[in-house]
Write an enzyme that holds these catalytic residues in place. Sequence first.
Site, PDB file in Angstrom:
ATOM      1  N   THR A 118      24.314 -42.367 -11.146  1.00  0.00           N
ATOM      2  CA  THR A 118      25.623 -42.743 -10.621  1.00  0.00           C
ATOM      3  C   THR A 118      26.510 -43.377 -11.687  1.00  0.00           C
ATOM      4  O   THR A 118      26.001 -43.991 -12.644  1.00  0.00           O
ATOM      5  CB  THR A 118      25.447 -43.740  -9.451  1.00  0.00           C
ATOM      6  OG1 THR A 118      26.706 -44.347  -9.163  1.00  0.00           O
ATOM      7  CG2 THR A 118      24.463 -44.849  -9.778  1.00  0.00           C
ATOM      8  N   TYR A 142      22.411 -52.095  -7.475  1.00  0.00           N
ATOM      9  CA  TYR A 142      22.371 -50.639  -7.235  1.00  0.00           C
ATOM     10  C   TYR A 142      22.462 -49.899  -8.576  1.00  0.00           C
ATOM     11  O   TYR A 142      21.591 -49.085  -8.915  1.00  0.00           O
ATOM     12  CB  TYR A 142      23.506 -50.240  -6.284  1.00  0.00           C
ATOM     13  CG  TYR A 142      23.754 -48.757  -6.209  1.00  0.00           C
ATOM     14  CD1 TYR A 142      22.735 -47.873  -5.865  1.00  0.00           C
ATOM     15  CD2 TYR A 142      25.014 -48.223  -6.503  1.00  0.00           C
ATOM     16  CE1 TYR A 142      22.967 -46.508  -5.801  1.00  0.00           C
ATOM     17  CE2 TYR A 142      25.255 -46.867  -6.430  1.00  0.00           C
ATOM     18  CZ  TYR A 142      24.227 -46.003  -6.087  1.00  0.00           C
ATOM     19  OH  TYR A 142      24.450 -44.655  -6.034  1.00  0.00           O
TER      20      TYR A 142
HETATM   21  N1  LIG Z   1      27.597 -40.428  -2.053  1.00  0.00           N
HETATM   22  C1  LIG Z   1      28.078 -40.716  -3.248  1.00  0.00           C
HETATM   23  O1  LIG Z   1      29.316 -40.774  -3.451  1.00  0.00           O
HETATM   24  C2  LIG Z   1      27.143 -40.933  -4.427  1.00  0.00           C
HETATM   25  C3  LIG Z   1      27.683 -41.256  -5.680  1.00  0.00           C
HETATM   26  C4  LIG Z   1      26.823 -41.461  -6.758  1.00  0.00           C
HETATM   27  C5  LIG Z   1      25.455 -41.312  -6.591  1.00  0.00           C
HETATM   28  N2  LIG Z   1      24.960 -41.022  -5.355  1.00  0.00           N
HETATM   29  C6  LIG Z   1      23.499 -40.882  -5.221  1.00  0.00           C
HETATM   30  O2  LIG Z   1      23.227 -39.669  -4.538  1.00  0.00           O
HETATM   31  C7  LIG Z   1      22.044 -39.794  -3.752  1.00  0.00           C
HETATM   32  C8  LIG Z   1      22.304 -39.339  -2.329  1.00  0.00           C
HETATM   33  O3  LIG Z   1      23.369 -40.105  -1.764  1.00  0.00           O
HETATM   34  P1  LIG Z   1      23.871 -39.848  -0.281  1.00  0.00           P
HETATM   35  O4  LIG Z   1      25.276 -40.301  -0.210  1.00  0.00           O
HETATM   36  O5  LIG Z   1      23.501 -38.477   0.128  1.00  0.00           O
HETATM   37  O6  LIG Z   1      22.973 -40.928   0.503  1.00  0.00           O
HETATM   38  P2  LIG Z   1      22.278 -40.817   1.947  1.00  0.00           P
HETATM   39  O7  LIG Z   1      21.993 -42.232   2.349  1.00  0.00           O
HETATM   40  O8  LIG Z   1      23.095 -39.972   2.853  1.00  0.00           O
HETATM   41  O9  LIG Z   1      20.929 -40.058   1.638  1.00  0.00           O
HETATM   42  C9  LIG Z   1      19.784 -40.705   1.121  1.00  0.00           C
HETATM   43  C10 LIG Z   1      18.573 -40.118   1.841  1.00  0.00           C
HETATM   44  O10 LIG Z   1      17.394 -40.687   1.261  1.00  0.00           O
HETATM   45  C11 LIG Z   1      16.512 -41.059   2.320  1.00  0.00           C
HETATM   46  N3  LIG Z   1      15.680 -42.155   1.787  1.00  0.00           N
HETATM   47  C12 LIG Z   1      16.100 -43.346   1.300  1.00  0.00           C
HETATM   48  N4  LIG Z   1      15.051 -44.081   0.903  1.00  0.00           N
HETATM   49  C13 LIG Z   1      13.934 -43.339   1.130  1.00  0.00           C
HETATM   50  C14 LIG Z   1      12.546 -43.555   0.918  1.00  0.00           C
HETATM   51  N5  LIG Z   1      12.080 -44.700   0.410  1.00  0.00           N
HETATM   52  N6  LIG Z   1      11.690 -42.572   1.236  1.00  0.00           N
HETATM   53  C15 LIG Z   1      12.147 -41.394   1.760  1.00  0.00           C
HETATM   54  N7  LIG Z   1      13.444 -41.136   1.991  1.00  0.00           N
HETATM   55  C16 LIG Z   1      14.328 -42.102   1.683  1.00  0.00           C
HETATM   56  C17 LIG Z   1      17.428 -41.457   3.462  1.00  0.00           C
HETATM   57  O11 LIG Z   1      16.816 -41.397   4.741  1.00  0.00           O
HETATM   58  C18 LIG Z   1      18.553 -40.436   3.323  1.00  0.00           C
HETATM   59  O12 LIG Z   1      18.300 -39.260   4.062  1.00  0.00           O
HETATM   60  C19 LIG Z   1      21.608 -41.250  -3.871  1.00  0.00           C
HETATM   61  O13 LIG Z   1      20.594 -41.319  -4.831  1.00  0.00           O
HETATM   62  C20 LIG Z   1      22.855 -41.955  -4.357  1.00  0.00           C
HETATM   63  O14 LIG Z   1      22.534 -43.094  -5.123  1.00  0.00           O
HETATM   64  C21 LIG Z   1      25.765 -40.839  -4.276  1.00  0.00           C
END
Ligand SMILES: NC(=O)c1ccc[n+]([C@@H]2O[C@H](COP(=O)([O-])OP(=O)(O)OC[C@H]3O[C@@H](n4cnc5c(N)ncnc54)[C@H](O)[C@@H]3O)[C@@H](O)[C@H]2O)c1
Length: 332
Positions: A118, A142
């Site tokens: 990120t 984070y």
């Molecule tokens: N959404 C954004 O704008 C953004 C920006 C930068 C980075 N990211 C990164 O992208 C990734 C996905 O983000 P997102 O927005 O889809 O988040 P999200 O919360 O929608 O998805 C995360 C998923 O991981 C699962 N999860 C979390 N911890 C877990 C564990 N210990 N064991 C098994 N499953 C687990 C959750 O149930 C969920 O389905 C993350 O790593 C986040 O840091 C997202």
Amino acid sequence: MTQKVLVTGGAGYIGAHACKALRGAGFEPVTYDNLCTGWRDAVKFGPFEQGDLMDRARLDEVFAIHKPIAVMHFAALSQVGEAMREPGKYWRGNVSASLNLIEATLAAGVKNFVFSSTCATYGDHDGVVLDENTPQTPLNAYGASKRAIEDMLKDFGASDGLKSVIFRYFNVAGADPDGEVGEFHQPETHLIPLILDAVDGKRAALTIYGTDYPTPDGTCIRDYVHVMDLVDAHVLGLRHLLNGKVADGGHEVFCLGTGNGFSVREVVAEARHVTNRPVPMVDGPRRGGDAVKLVSGSEKAISVLGWNPARSTMQQMVADAWRWHQNGGYAR
Ligand SMILES: NC(=O)c1ccc[n+]([C@@H]2O[C@H](COP(=O)([O-])OP(=O)(O)OC[C@H]3O[C@@H](n4cnc5c(N)ncnc54)[C@H](O)[C@@H]3O)[C@@H](O)[C@H]2O)c1
């Protein structure tokens, strides 16, 4: 036989779109997710294996059943406010959990790893365009946890020959234009869905956190990338690994954004235009842990991977999010 990819967090926002892209590219995505923030109904493009990343026995079992050729690691906790209040949850839930996953991956003999990092790993850099070489000085647990996982991947490359592609995303937005999957976080913390909630009365008003930042209109500036473009980059990154473009034990970092910064007020203006409705708003104080401006240089992904972020206009991202929003999210 169809090659399988283990997708951690495949029931979440970005992971579900990645599963669709992988399926479209001829792979079978196997979702591994504990559903802490994800949705069973989002898993539509391959098998679902419920489990927690901290559960090593369950991970070993899933690797043995499916024999994936690669891992795409999306699962994480990713709310900055929560990370400021409860850093231990992020060091455990992101760093310890990822260590467990990496060790299970290597124990299963899998060497190809794609990781969601990120722009929150950068911290504040006084408005400069951020690229793969910008020093990482995160402002919150984070970002710090994601930087630590990047370091772990490099260490396990040197020790065990793990090959990784690390994507540092900027703000991800929009939804699958076919309406099969979309963004549905509860609680929601992302700007565009929050704006759309205010537009259709699901919340009384959008709170703007900080209106006195040193930007032209006083609100924070971010770089937005369409989720479909983002997951396209993941398929390209996977092929980059499978085609031997990353040396054994090597890693390659790519920023994924567009190079265009939008202030909060500019995003609100686009939402007003797309929905043709007013956006109720109130001004609030700054939140701790927020950088003033995060804008990406993504030339490397474009030139090395052949990435083409064609859907990532603000108009398209808001329009696709609005269509998904009106259909109401997932049931469970
Ligand atoms: N959404 C954004 O704008 C953004 C920006 C930068 C980075 N990211 C990164 O992208 C990734 C996905 O983000 P997102 O927005 O889809 O988040 P999200 O919360 O929608 O998805 C995360 C998923 O991981 C699962 N999860 C979390 N911890 C877990 C564990 N210990 N064991 C098994 N499953 C687990 C959750 O149930 C969920 O389905 C993350 O790593 C986040 O840091 C997202």
